[in-house]
Design a protein around this motif. Sequence first.
Motif, mmCIF file in Angstrom:
data_model
loop_
_atom_site.group_PDB
_atom_site.id
_atom_site.type_symbol
_atom_site.label_atom_id
_atom_site.label_comp_id
_atom_site.label_asym_id
_atom_site.label_seq_id
_atom_site.Cartn_x
_atom_site.Cartn_y
_atom_site.Cartn_z
ATOM 1 N N HIS A 173 0.804 -1.230 0.000
ATOM 2 C CA HIS A 173 0.000 0.000 0.000
ATOM 3 C C HIS A 173 0.833 1.275 0.000
ATOM 4 O O HIS A 173 0.391 2.304 -0.502
ATOM 5 N N ASP A 174 2.067 1.223 0.567
ATOM 6 C CA ASP A 174 2.861 2.459 0.625
ATOM 7 C C ASP A 174 4.150 2.412 -0.183
ATOM 8 O O ASP A 174 4.741 3.452 -0.466
ATOM 9 N N SER A 175 4.601 1.217 -0.588
ATOM 10 C CA SER A 175 5.864 1.118 -1.329
ATOM 11 C C SER A 175 5.682 0.684 -2.783
ATOM 12 O O SER A 175 6.645 0.702 -3.544
ATOM 13 N N VAL A 176 4.466 0.283 -3.162
ATOM 14 C CA VAL A 176 4.238 -0.185 -4.535
ATOM 15 C C VAL A 176 3.144 0.623 -5.231
ATOM 16 O O VAL A 176 3.376 1.249 -6.266
ATOM 17 N N LEU A 177 1.935 0.621 -4.660
ATOM 18 C CA LEU A 177 0.788 1.266 -5.321
ATOM 19 C C LEU A 177 1.022 2.742 -5.663
ATOM 20 O O LEU A 177 0.656 3.182 -6.756
ATOM 21 N N PRO A 178 1.634 3.554 -4.775
ATOM 22 C CA PRO A 178 1.816 4.976 -5.116
ATOM 23 C C PRO A 178 2.730 5.205 -6.316
ATOM 24 O O PRO A 178 2.687 6.286 -6.924
ATOM 25 N N TYR A 179 3.545 4.216 -6.677
ATOM 26 C CA TYR A 179 4.517 4.394 -7.766
ATOM 27 C C TYR A 179 4.083 3.701 -9.061
ATOM 28 O O TYR A 179 4.829 3.688 -10.029
ATOM 29 N N MET A 180 2.882 3.134 -9.077
ATOM 30 C CA MET A 180 2.386 2.477 -10.283
ATOM 31 C C MET A 180 1.584 3.460 -11.124
ATOM 32 O O MET A 180 0.821 4.275 -10.594
ATOM 33 N N ASN A 181 1.769 3.389 -12.448
ATOM 34 C CA ASN A 181 0.978 4.232 -13.349
ATOM 35 C C ASN A 181 -0.487 3.820 -13.332
ATOM 36 O O ASN A 181 -1.378 4.662 -13.463
ATOM 37 N N GLU A 182 -0.742 2.517 -13.192
ATOM 38 C CA GLU A 182 -2.111 2.004 -13.143
ATOM 39 C C GLU A 182 -2.271 1.091 -11.933
ATOM 40 O O GLU A 182 -2.160 -0.132 -12.055
ATOM 41 N N PRO A 183 -2.528 1.645 -10.772
ATOM 42 C CA PRO A 183 -2.700 0.822 -9.569
ATOM 43 C C PRO A 183 -3.862 -0.163 -9.680
ATOM 44 O O PRO A 183 -3.905 -1.177 -8.980
ATOM 45 N N THR A 184 -4.798 0.140 -10.575
ATOM 46 C CA THR A 184 -5.964 -0.744 -10.726
ATOM 47 C C THR A 184 -5.571 -2.133 -11.235
ATOM 48 O O THR A 184 -6.368 -3.069 -11.151
ATOM 49 N N LEU A 185 -4.347 -2.272 -11.771
ATOM 50 C CA LEU A 185 -3.883 -3.591 -12.210
ATOM 51 C C LEU A 185 -3.768 -4.564 -11.035
ATOM 52 O O LEU A 185 -3.724 -5.785 -11.236
ATOM 53 N N ILE A 217 -7.077 1.704 -0.521
ATOM 54 C CA ILE A 217 -6.571 2.702 -1.474
ATOM 55 C C ILE A 217 -7.323 2.605 -2.803
ATOM 56 O O ILE A 217 -7.729 3.610 -3.388
ATOM 57 N N LEU A 218 -7.540 1.372 -3.289
ATOM 58 C CA LEU A 218 -8.237 1.195 -4.571
ATOM 59 C C LEU A 218 -9.702 1.636 -4.475
ATOM 60 O O LEU A 218 -10.236 2.221 -5.422
ATOM 61 N N ILE A 219 -10.347 1.364 -3.351
ATOM 62 C CA ILE A 219 -11.749 1.760 -3.178
ATOM 63 C C ILE A 219 -11.863 3.270 -3.012
ATOM 64 O O ILE A 219 -12.720 3.923 -3.615
ATOM 65 N N HIS A 220 -10.966 3.839 -2.219
ATOM 66 C CA HIS A 220 -11.053 5.257 -1.867
ATOM 67 C C HIS A 220 -10.557 6.166 -2.992
ATOM 68 O O HIS A 220 -11.150 7.231 -3.243
ATOM 69 N N GLN A 221 -9.508 5.756 -3.672
ATOM 70 C CA GLN A 221 -8.880 6.643 -4.653
ATOM 71 C C GLN A 221 -9.128 6.239 -6.108
ATOM 72 O O GLN A 221 -8.989 7.068 -7.002
ATOM 73 N N HIS A 222 -9.462 4.974 -6.337
ATOM 74 C CA HIS A 222 -9.580 4.512 -7.736
ATOM 75 C C HIS A 222 -10.934 3.878 -8.037
ATOM 76 O O HIS A 222 -11.078 3.129 -9.011
#
Length: 254
Positions: free
Chosen positions: A15-27, A52-57
């Motif tokens: 949640h803090d070391s991978v998702l924020p740096y992905m162009n498409e976190p929805t993957l 994070i996916l529910i709240h932001q994406h």
Amino acid sequence: QLPTGLYKKVLVILHDSVLPYMNEPTLMMDFLTVAYGIGGAISLLALNGLFILIHQHNLEYPDFYKKLYNLLDPSIYHVKYRARFFHLTDLFLSSSHLPAYLVAAFIKRLSRLALTAPPEALLMIIPFICNLFRRHPACRVLVHRPGGPADMSEDPYVMEEEEPSESRALESSLWEIQSLQNHYHPDVAKAAAVLNQSLSEMEDDISGLLELSAYELFDKEVKKKAADVPLEFEQVRGLFGKKNDIFAEHFSLD
């Protein structure tokens, strides 16, 4: 499929070391939803990424609350990731648009599990439940319904039901918290007694209680200053304490 140990290592940092740096976190949707369905500690750790996916994406997860409800089992008060889980659960239950039956089911299940929880967990979960009552006044019927069941078999709440809407929680009463008012730990009994009074508008801050450990609780009790306890009602006079005794004439206590 990943080994259990690797699953945990990935989910702890996802949640803090991978998702924020992905162009498409929805993957990561499929990976996280599958992890959430595994159960146990892996499901607890998947909550961070799902939030994070529910709240932001805008991830839609129809059975999310049903699965969150079913994560509540006796081990939830003992697991290593307890603080993380209850922090996120508090966020998920913060919306005032949630139906009363759903919140009541969470309150009732948490209260039933609290009967076997350690004191450090109880000091966190009781204010947690009080906050749910403040956010959802329709659930206060659980507190104000007169007279609880004579025994557990008469309680209409169905603990084994996986679907919150079918658990009949709103028909029940919160006799579990009333039982905790007789808890052996005085702080727990005092916390549980709050529900006997009208709750304040301001929510309790539980952030400092999420990490509370048995060691901290014990250390706090040890460092308390004991009050002087009187052991005699009459001042001692003489050797054996009697006023008109012959020993009082010849012996005195300084």
